[in-house]
Design an enzyme around this catalytic site. Sequence first.
Site, short mmCIF file in Angstrom:
data_model
loop_
_atom_site.label_atom_id
_atom_site.label_comp_id
_atom_site.label_asym_id
_atom_site.label_seq_id
_atom_site.Cartn_x
_atom_site.Cartn_y
_atom_site.Cartn_z
N TYR A 1 0.18 4.33 20.22
CA TYR A 1 -0.67 5.04 19.39
C TYR A 1 -1.86 4.38 18.75
O TYR A 1 -2.64 4.79 18.69
CB TYR A 1 0.64 5.36 18.11
CG TYR A 1 -0.03 5.88 16.72
CD1 TYR A 1 -0.40 7.22 16.61
CD2 TYR A 1 -0.17 5.14 15.65
CE1 TYR A 1 -1.12 7.78 15.52
CE2 TYR A 1 -0.63 5.68 14.42
CZ TYR A 1 -1.03 6.90 14.55
OH TYR A 1 -1.54 7.14 13.11
N SER B 1 -6.04 4.28 12.46
CA SER B 1 -5.09 3.88 11.75
C SER B 1 -4.84 2.27 11.48
O SER B 1 -5.44 1.70 12.80
CB SER B 1 -3.89 4.49 12.51
OG SER B 1 -2.72 3.70 12.16
N ARG C 1 2.30 -5.93 7.09
CA ARG C 1 1.06 -5.18 7.06
C ARG C 1 0.55 -5.02 5.64
O ARG C 1 1.35 -4.50 4.81
CB ARG C 1 1.08 -4.03 8.10
CG ARG C 1 -0.34 -3.10 8.11
CD ARG C 1 -0.16 -2.06 9.07
NE ARG C 1 -0.18 -2.39 10.60
CZ ARG C 1 0.39 -1.90 11.43
NH1 ARG C 1 0.86 -0.74 11.02
NH2 ARG C 1 0.04 -2.45 12.59
N LYS D 1 7.45 9.75 7.74
CA LYS D 1 7.27 8.21 7.97
C LYS D 1 8.06 7.83 6.62
O LYS D 1 8.78 8.49 5.92
CB LYS D 1 5.86 7.91 7.59
CG LYS D 1 5.02 8.86 8.80
CD LYS D 1 3.51 8.22 8.78
CE LYS D 1 3.08 7.20 9.11
NZ LYS D 1 1.87 6.70 8.77
P1 NAD Z 1 0.38 14.84 10.41
O1 NAD Z 1 1.20 15.05 11.52
O2 NAD Z 1 1.01 15.57 9.19
O3 NAD Z 1 -0.98 16.05 10.86
C1 NAD Z 1 -1.57 15.93 11.95
C2 NAD Z 1 -1.70 17.37 12.40
O4 NAD Z 1 -2.45 17.55 13.68
C3 NAD Z 1 -0.46 18.34 12.54
O5 NAD Z 1 -0.31 19.38 11.45
C4 NAD Z 1 -0.42 18.56 14.05
O6 NAD Z 1 -0.03 19.83 14.18
C5 NAD Z 1 -1.79 18.81 14.36
N1 NAD Z 1 -2.09 18.62 15.78
C6 NAD Z 1 -1.49 17.53 16.68
N2 NAD Z 1 -1.81 18.00 17.89
C7 NAD Z 1 -2.69 18.98 17.73
C8 NAD Z 1 -3.32 19.80 18.64
N3 NAD Z 1 -3.41 19.60 20.07
N4 NAD Z 1 -4.13 20.88 18.48
C9 NAD Z 1 -4.29 21.22 17.15
N5 NAD Z 1 -3.48 20.37 16.17
C10 NAD Z 1 -2.68 19.56 16.40
O7 NAD Z 1 -0.25 13.66 10.19
P2 NAD Z 1 -1.08 13.03 8.90
O8 NAD Z 1 0.09 12.09 8.22
O9 NAD Z 1 -1.50 14.30 8.08
O10 NAD Z 1 -2.24 12.18 9.63
C11 NAD Z 1 -3.63 12.76 9.55
C12 NAD Z 1 -4.36 11.56 10.68
O11 NAD Z 1 -4.36 10.59 9.73
C13 NAD Z 1 -3.88 11.64 12.03
O12 NAD Z 1 -4.92 11.41 12.83
C14 NAD Z 1 -2.96 10.30 11.83
O13 NAD Z 1 -3.07 9.67 13.01
C15 NAD Z 1 -3.90 9.58 10.75
N6 NAD Z 1 -3.54 8.43 10.22
C16 NAD Z 1 -2.46 8.89 9.25
C17 NAD Z 1 -1.63 7.77 8.27
C18 NAD Z 1 -0.38 8.21 7.41
O14 NAD Z 1 -0.18 7.35 6.74
N7 NAD Z 1 -0.36 9.61 7.12
C19 NAD Z 1 -1.84 6.48 8.65
C20 NAD Z 1 -3.00 6.17 9.74
C21 NAD Z 1 -3.52 7.14 10.33
#
Ligand code: NAD
Length: 324
Positions: free
Chosen positions: A149, A118, A283, A192
Site C-alpha cells: 500500500y 499516506s 509513527r 482502521k
Molecule cells: P475509503 O476506503 O473510505 O474511501 C476510498 C473510496 O475509494 C471507497 O469509497 C472506495 O469504494 C473507492 N474506490 C476504491 N476503488 C475504486 C474504483 N476502482 N473506482 C471507484 N472508486 C473506488 O478511504 P478513506 O479513508 O476515505 O481514504 C481516502 C484516501 O485517503 C485514500 O486514497 C487513502 O489511501 C488515503 N488515506 C487515508 C488515510 C486515513 O487515515 N483514512 C490515511 C492515509 C491515506
Amino acid sequence: MKKTLVLGAGGFIGGHLVKHLKSKGHYVRGVDLVPHAYSDLPADDFVIGDLRDPQVVATVVDQGVDEIYQLAADMGGAGYIFTGDNDADVMHNSALINLNVAHEAVKKQAGKVFYSSSACMYPEYNQLDPDNPKCSEESAYPANPDSEYGWEKLFSERLYLSFMRNYNLNVRIARFHNIFGPEGSWNNGKEKAPAALCRKVAETASGGAIDVWGDGKQTRSFLYIDECIEAVMRLMESDFIGPVNIGSEEMVSINQFAEMIIGLSGKDISIENIPGPEGVRGRNSDNALIFEKLGWKPTQPLQVGLEKTYNWISAKVAAKETDQ
Ligand code: NAD
C-alpha cells in the site's frame, strides 16, 4: 461557480469533502464504486463507476474541470493492508486509478489535482523506535515502506509529480496520517484502528475485555476529519505543491488510545494484547513543513474528535446496524 470532482466520494474522507465543497457553494460531482454507506451526500451529481476503467474516467472528467480531488484507493486498516492477502489488488487497483486520472486530467486540462498519499510511504527503518519515529517529508528516501500500500502511494506521488514536470499538470500532494471521524468504515473489514477500537469498546459490557493487536506499545497519531479537510483546502488554495504531511503530532501508544476510548464509554473494560497485524512500531506526523508553508496545525486535542467518533459508532452498535 467552481466545478469540482471528488473521486472516492463514497468513502470516508471523500464523503466529508463533498459536504464541505457543497457548503462552499461549488458544483460537485462525486464518483465511486459504491454510494456512500452512511450519508445522503449533497453532491450535484454522483456517478457509480469503476475508476480502473479508462472509459469511466474519460466520462467523469469534464473538459476544463477546476479541481479534482483524487481519494479513490483500494485500502483499509491493518487487517486489510498488513496481512499480505490483498497486496496484488491494492497495488493493481490503486495504480490503475491513478494512471487513468493523471492521463485524463492532462487531456481535459484540469485546473488542479489533489492526490491523497499516506504516511505509509515513509521508510520502515525510521519508524522502529516507538518513542522517536521520524516522518519529516524529506526522510522519504531511500524508500522502504513496510507495505505494498505504501509503495503504491509512493509510486503515485511520483506519477503525479512527473505529470506536473512533463505535462504541466497542476498538482497538490498530501500524506495523510490516520484520519478518523464519524461516517467511515467501522465493521466491514476495512475499518482502521480508531473505528475498530470504538466498535470493540461499544460492543463490550462493563467488566469485559477488548482485544488490541500487538503489545499495545506501538505509537501513532490521529487527526480528526474536520481538521484534515481544512488542511486540504489550505493546500489547494496555496501555491505549495507538497508532498506534505497532514496529521497530528499528538502521539499516543495504541493501549493509551484504547484507554481513552474506554474512558469515554464510562465502562470498566480491560485490554488484552494479542498477536495481530500492526504495521510499524512508531509513527507520528511532523508538521514543521505544513506550518511553515500554510500556517496550519490541528486546533483541537485528540480527545475531542474521539468523543464524536465514539458516540457515532456506539449509536450504530446500539442500533445493531451493519454496513456489510
Ligand atoms: P475509503 O476506503 O473510505 O474511501 C476510498 C473510496 O475509494 C471507497 O469509497 C472506495 O469504494 C473507492 N474506490 C476504491 N476503488 C475504486 C474504483 N476502482 N473506482 C471507484 N472508486 C473506488 O478511504 P478513506 O479513508 O476515505 O481514504 C481516502 C484516501 O485517503 C485514500 O486514497 C487513502 O489511501 C488515503 N488515506 C487515508 C488515510 C486515513 O487515515 N483514512 C490515511 C492515509 C491515506
